[in-house]
Scaffold this motif. Sequence first.
Motif, PDB file in Angstrom:
ATOM      1  N   TRP A 177       0.819  -1.213   0.000  1.00 19.75           N
ATOM      2  CA  TRP A 177       0.000   0.000   0.000  1.00 19.75           C
ATOM      3  C   TRP A 177       0.854   1.264   0.000  1.00 19.75           C
ATOM      4  O   TRP A 177       0.336   2.363   0.094  1.00 19.75           O
ATOM      5  N   HIS A 229       3.157   2.038   2.341  1.00 20.34           N
ATOM      6  CA  HIS A 229       3.505   2.463   3.701  1.00 20.34           C
ATOM      7  C   HIS A 229       4.886   1.936   4.071  1.00 20.34           C
ATOM      8  O   HIS A 229       5.260   0.831   3.686  1.00 20.34           O
ATOM      9  N   SER A 259       3.256   7.272   4.130  1.00 23.67           N
ATOM     10  CA  SER A 259       2.377   6.709   3.119  1.00 23.67           C
ATOM     11  C   SER A 259       2.828   7.338   1.817  1.00 23.67           C
ATOM     12  O   SER A 259       2.654   8.552   1.623  1.00 23.67           O
ATOM     13  N   CYS A 260       3.445   6.543   0.988  1.00 20.62           N
ATOM     14  CA  CYS A 260       4.161   7.040  -0.212  1.00 20.62           C
ATOM     15  C   CYS A 260       5.216   8.028   0.283  1.00 20.62           C
ATOM     16  O   CYS A 260       6.163   7.612   0.915  1.00 20.62           O
ATOM     17  N   ILE A 308       2.824  10.355   7.968  1.00 24.13           N
ATOM     18  CA  ILE A 308       1.507  10.147   8.582  1.00 24.13           C
ATOM     19  C   ILE A 308       1.606   9.787  10.053  1.00 24.13           C
ATOM     20  O   ILE A 308       0.591   9.629  10.732  1.00 24.13           O
TER      21      ILE A 308
END
Length: 72
Positions: free
Chosen positions: A4, A6, A62-63, A67
């Motif tokens: 995803w 992360h 996240s990318c 976060i």
Amino acid sequence: MSAWGHRILRLGPEALDTTRAMLAMFGEAFEDRATYVDAPPDDAYLRDRLSDPAFIALAALSCTQVIGGLAA
């Protein structure tokens, strides 16, 4: 990196941009921009802290967006 996008990074002295992004995230999360954003530490101080083996700074991304984070 997960499927995803992360990942968790341990921040070192070369990661000033990510460290500053983490400080901005702390300012928003703790509703304390004055401490974390408006009066940021200078680069030399951050490099010194991030070079100290007794200091740990972890950033969750996240990318490319910070976060989450932990500093101890």
